[in-house]
Scaffold this motif. Structure first.
Motif, PDB file in Angstrom:
ATOM      1  N   ARG A 178     -12.857  35.045  43.070  1.00  0.00           N
ATOM      2  CA  ARG A 178     -13.303  36.666  43.405  1.00  0.00           C
ATOM      3  C   ARG A 178     -12.605  37.275  44.286  1.00  0.00           C
ATOM      4  O   ARG A 178     -12.529  38.606  44.323  1.00  0.00           O
ATOM      5  N   SER A 179     -11.871  36.465  45.193  1.00  0.00           N
ATOM      6  CA  SER A 179     -10.982  37.183  46.163  1.00  0.00           C
ATOM      7  C   SER A 179      -9.490  36.641  46.290  1.00  0.00           C
ATOM      8  O   SER A 179      -9.550  35.367  45.732  1.00  0.00           O
ATOM      9  N   MET A 180      -8.502  37.298  46.570  1.00  0.00           N
ATOM     10  CA  MET A 180      -7.194  36.520  46.708  1.00  0.00           C
ATOM     11  C   MET A 180      -6.308  37.433  47.378  1.00  0.00           C
ATOM     12  O   MET A 180      -6.660  38.627  47.689  1.00  0.00           O
ATOM     13  N   ILE A 181      -5.182  36.609  47.830  1.00  0.00           N
ATOM     14  CA  ILE A 181      -4.105  37.581  48.552  1.00  0.00           C
ATOM     15  C   ILE A 181      -2.864  37.065  47.717  1.00  0.00           C
ATOM     16  O   ILE A 181      -2.635  35.829  47.397  1.00  0.00           O
ATOM     17  N   VAL A 182      -1.979  38.185  47.321  1.00  0.00           N
ATOM     18  CA  VAL A 182      -0.692  37.572  46.844  1.00  0.00           C
ATOM     19  C   VAL A 182       0.306  38.420  47.579  1.00  0.00           C
ATOM     20  O   VAL A 182       0.409  39.342  47.895  1.00  0.00           O
ATOM     21  N   THR A 183       1.346  37.427  47.943  1.00  0.00           N
ATOM     22  CA  THR A 183       2.425  38.034  48.484  1.00  0.00           C
ATOM     23  C   THR A 183       3.869  37.455  47.946  1.00  0.00           C
ATOM     24  O   THR A 183       3.779  36.513  47.319  1.00  0.00           O
ATOM     25  N   PRO A 184       4.846  38.465  48.068  1.00  0.00           N
ATOM     26  CA  PRO A 184       5.853  38.437  47.090  1.00  0.00           C
ATOM     27  C   PRO A 184       7.002  37.352  47.621  1.00  0.00           C
ATOM     28  O   PRO A 184       7.113  37.028  48.854  1.00  0.00           O
ATOM     29  N   LEU A 185       7.530  36.667  46.868  1.00  0.00           N
ATOM     30  CA  LEU A 185       8.556  35.903  46.932  1.00  0.00           C
ATOM     31  C   LEU A 185       9.954  36.499  46.457  1.00  0.00           C
ATOM     32  O   LEU A 185      10.008  36.892  45.360  1.00  0.00           O
ATOM     33  N   LYS A 186      10.814  36.423  47.620  1.00  0.00           N
ATOM     34  CA  LYS A 186      12.224  37.209  47.195  1.00  0.00           C
ATOM     35  C   LYS A 186      13.331  36.402  47.206  1.00  0.00           C
ATOM     36  O   LYS A 186      13.429  35.406  48.105  1.00  0.00           O
ATOM     37  N   HIS A 187      14.121  36.276  46.291  1.00  0.00           N
ATOM     38  CA  HIS A 187      15.665  35.716  46.019  1.00  0.00           C
ATOM     39  C   HIS A 187      16.618  36.770  46.008  1.00  0.00           C
ATOM     40  O   HIS A 187      16.561  37.316  44.836  1.00  0.00           O
ATOM     41  N   LEU A 188      17.523  36.683  46.829  1.00  0.00           N
ATOM     42  CA  LEU A 188      18.560  37.792  46.528  1.00  0.00           C
ATOM     43  C   LEU A 188      18.170  38.977  46.455  1.00  0.00           C
ATOM     44  O   LEU A 188      18.607  39.800  45.678  1.00  0.00           O
ATOM     45  N   GLU A 189      17.376  39.495  47.436  1.00  0.00           N
ATOM     46  CA  GLU A 189      16.725  40.772  47.311  1.00  0.00           C
ATOM     47  C   GLU A 189      15.942  41.357  46.013  1.00  0.00           C
ATOM     48  O   GLU A 189      15.361  42.311  46.232  1.00  0.00           O
ATOM     49  N   THR A 190      15.637  40.353  45.072  1.00  0.00           N
ATOM     50  CA  THR A 190      14.745  40.531  43.954  1.00  0.00           C
ATOM     51  C   THR A 190      13.519  39.724  44.131  1.00  0.00           C
ATOM     52  O   THR A 190      13.520  38.481  44.534  1.00  0.00           O
ATOM     53  N   THR A 191      12.180  40.342  43.974  1.00  0.00           N
ATOM     54  CA  THR A 191      11.224  39.591  43.879  1.00  0.00           C
ATOM     55  C   THR A 191      10.831  38.849  42.746  1.00  0.00           C
ATOM     56  O   THR A 191      10.944  39.245  41.542  1.00  0.00           O
ATOM     57  N   VAL A 192      10.875  37.460  42.728  1.00  0.00           N
ATOM     58  CA  VAL A 192      10.976  36.494  41.505  1.00  0.00           C
ATOM     59  C   VAL A 192       9.648  35.840  41.487  1.00  0.00           C
ATOM     60  O   VAL A 192       9.359  35.196  40.423  1.00  0.00           O
ATOM     61  N   GLY A 193       8.737  36.383  42.360  1.00  0.00           N
ATOM     62  CA  GLY A 193       7.561  35.280  42.159  1.00  0.00           C
ATOM     63  C   GLY A 193       6.424  35.774  43.129  1.00  0.00           C
ATOM     64  O   GLY A 193       6.622  36.701  44.051  1.00  0.00           O
ATOM     65  N   VAL A 194       5.300  34.991  43.370  1.00  0.00           N
ATOM     66  CA  VAL A 194       4.334  35.352  44.466  1.00  0.00           C
ATOM     67  C   VAL A 194       3.670  34.137  45.053  1.00  0.00           C
ATOM     68  O   VAL A 194       3.821  33.102  44.180  1.00  0.00           O
ATOM     69  N   LEU A 195       3.380  33.814  46.186  1.00  0.00           N
ATOM     70  CA  LEU A 195       2.484  32.921  46.646  1.00  0.00           C
ATOM     71  C   LEU A 195       1.117  33.586  46.578  1.00  0.00           C
ATOM     72  O   LEU A 195       0.874  34.573  47.219  1.00  0.00           O
ATOM     73  N   LYS A 196       0.157  32.954  46.133  1.00  0.00           N
ATOM     74  CA  LYS A 196      -1.400  33.304  45.892  1.00  0.00           C
ATOM     75  C   LYS A 196      -2.128  32.514  46.585  1.00  0.00           C
ATOM     76  O   LYS A 196      -2.172  31.320  46.202  1.00  0.00           O
ATOM     77  N   VAL A 197      -3.245  32.766  47.328  1.00  0.00           N
ATOM     78  CA  VAL A 197      -4.260  31.993  47.600  1.00  0.00           C
ATOM     79  C   VAL A 197      -5.570  32.601  47.140  1.00  0.00           C
ATOM     80  O   VAL A 197      -5.708  33.945  46.923  1.00  0.00           O
ATOM     81  N   VAL A 198      -6.495  31.654  46.848  1.00  0.00           N
ATOM     82  CA  VAL A 198      -7.904  32.407  46.047  1.00  0.00           C
ATOM     83  C   VAL A 198      -9.021  31.572  46.784  1.00  0.00           C
ATOM     84  O   VAL A 198      -8.960  30.526  47.141  1.00  0.00           O
ATOM     85  N   ALA A 199     -10.185  32.400  46.427  1.00  0.00           N
ATOM     86  CA  ALA A 199     -11.546  32.012  46.979  1.00  0.00           C
ATOM     87  C   ALA A 199     -12.494  32.463  46.137  1.00  0.00           C
ATOM     88  O   ALA A 199     -12.466  33.323  45.273  1.00  0.00           O
ATOM     89  N   PRO A 200     -13.629  31.476  45.946  1.00  0.00           N
ATOM     90  CA  PRO A 200     -14.746  31.919  44.960  1.00  0.00           C
ATOM     91  C   PRO A 200     -15.742  33.177  45.356  1.00  0.00           C
ATOM     92  O   PRO A 200     -16.330  33.793  44.646  1.00  0.00           O
ATOM     93  N   GLU A 201     -15.545  33.320  46.703  1.00  0.00           N
ATOM     94  CA  GLU A 201     -16.617  34.287  47.297  1.00  0.00           C
ATOM     95  C   GLU A 201     -15.791  35.667  47.484  1.00  0.00           C
ATOM     96  O   GLU A 201     -14.590  35.613  47.444  1.00  0.00           O
ATOM     97  N   VAL A 202     -16.510  36.690  47.720  1.00  0.00           N
ATOM     98  CA  VAL A 202     -15.764  38.038  48.109  1.00  0.00           C
ATOM     99  C   VAL A 202     -15.651  37.984  49.659  1.00  0.00           C
ATOM    100  O   VAL A 202     -16.090  37.371  50.414  1.00  0.00           O
ATOM    101  N   ASP A 203     -14.386  38.771  49.794  1.00  0.00           N
ATOM    102  CA  ASP A 203     -14.085  39.161  51.223  1.00  0.00           C
ATOM    103  C   ASP A 203     -13.890  37.873  51.846  1.00  0.00           C
ATOM    104  O   ASP A 203     -14.068  37.627  53.092  1.00  0.00           O
ATOM    105  N   ALA A 204     -13.132  36.963  51.303  1.00  0.00           N
ATOM    106  CA  ALA A 204     -12.912  35.675  51.829  1.00  0.00           C
ATOM    107  C   ALA A 204     -11.684  35.552  53.030  1.00  0.00           C
ATOM    108  O   ALA A 204     -11.438  34.669  53.612  1.00  0.00           O
ATOM    109  N   PHE A 205     -11.003  36.544  52.803  1.00  0.00           N
ATOM    110  CA  PHE A 205      -9.649  36.594  53.691  1.00  0.00           C
ATOM    111  C   PHE A 205      -9.472  37.891  54.654  1.00  0.00           C
ATOM    112  O   PHE A 205     -10.039  39.159  54.352  1.00  0.00           O
TER     113      PHE A 205
END
Length: 337
Positions: A118-145
């Motif tokens: 239900r809730s998550m945070i995603v943060t960008p992963l950068k390589h050579l100034e290009t965003t190549v992916g994300v690191l994401k954490v997730v939770a089953p409840e709302v407003d978890a972070f």
């Protein structure tokens, strides 16, 4: 929600854990797949999330290349970039938070429901100034972070970025190779194995085809390490990998999925008798002694297999079935020995 962090909200214990993580990552060297798996686990722990994932942007898709906790079995999952929060994070290069997937128009709501989040945070992963992916954490409840979780995730994502730079200094294509292959053996790693297996299962199911999954576990790696040292143990792993790869068909995938664990995908395998014959051949070829620094060292491998559709049509079911068959084979080898 777009996030901008100000003064630190992290306590000293969390900061110390991040420093320790940096030290542990240094020990992994250039094994980028191992670094990503480690960081996913640590991100889950530091934020109190139910699961964490590293997704890489590959073409028009976001691909799960490392995962832990509730999403561990979703390795290899592919989502459309244009309809996911992860894809938006890649496009904007900004940390994003979703407090409730049921009311957030930026997320793939059906995918969130399937994953039970239900809730998550995603943060960008950068390589050579290009965003190549994300690191994401997730939770089953709302407003978890909260803001502290966001800051912790931002800091630990920087550890992956540093590992990416050292693993692939110049070419993004090299980055993907490092992220999906085992550093010691050069074989596909666990993440790429799951990716290919997921696609192979889907293809076999749609075409009413057949598929074999082999689980291979080295016999006696610990005694080799104890008697001859870890250099000999690494040599044994590399030799086992080379022998497995040598006995693959061009359509097969052989992967190193753990310390002394390997796996194979066999598209279009025939009968159970064919799979048994293939397993025996692999065990025989791997089981020949090899020379290391003037010593002959014994090698061995226990093999278990599963077949689609006879043993199941779900990826996790096939892996579990092959696992159980491998352990039965290992117990049989010990009984004979």
């Amino acid at each position: 929600m777009k996030i901008s962090t100000g003064a630190s909200t992290l306590d000293n214990a969390t900061l110390l854990e991040i420093i320790r993580a940096q030290s542990d990552i240094a020990k992994l060297g250039l094994d980028l797949g191992g670094v990503m798996a480690f960081v996913a686990q640590r991100a889950e722990q530091l934020t109190g999330a139910q699961g964490a994932v590293v997704e890489l942007a590959e073409g028009h898709e976001m691909v799960y290349r490392a995962a832990s906790g509730s999403v561990e079995n979703m390795l290899g999952l592919r989502l459309a970039r244009e309809t996911s929060l992860s894809g938006l994070c890649v496009s904007t290069g900004e940390i994003l938070r979703c407090d409730d997937s049921e009311s957030d128009s930026r997320v793939d709501r059906e995918a969130c429901r399937r994953a039970g989040l239900r809730s998550m945070i995603v943060t960008p992963l950068k390589h050579l100034e290009t965003t190549v992916g994300v690191l994401k954490v997730v939770a089953p409840e709302v407003d978890a972070f909260d803001e502290a979780d966001i800051e912790a995730l931002s800091l630990i994502s920087g550890l992956i970025a540093a590992a990416m730079f050292h693993a692939a200094r110049h070419e993004t294509s090299e980055l993907y190779l490092q992220a999906t292959h085992d550093a010691l053996t050069g074989l596909p790693n666990r993440a790429l194995f799951y990716d290919r297996l997921r696609q192979s299962v889907d293809l076999a199911t749609r075409s009413a085809g057949r598929l074999g999954v082999l689980n291979l576990d080295m016999d006696g790696l610990k005694p080799i390490n104890d008697r001859y040292g870890h250099r000999a143990g690494d040599a044994a792993i590399k030799e086992t990998a080379a022998r497995i790869a040598k006995n693959c068909r061009r359509v097969d995938t052989a992967a190193r999925v753990g310390g002394d664990e390997f796996a194979m995908i066999l598209p279009g395998i025939g009968t159970r008798t064919d799979a048994e014959a293939h397993s025996r051949r692999i065990a025989q070829k791997v089981g020949e002694p090899f020379e290391f620094e003037g010593r002959m060292i014994e090698l061995g491998v226990s093999v278990g297999f599963a077949l689609l559709p006879e043993d199941g049509v779900e990826m996790t079911c096939l892996i579990d079935h092959a696992d159980q068959a491998m352990y039965e084979a290992k117990r049989g080898r010990k009984a004979v020995g």
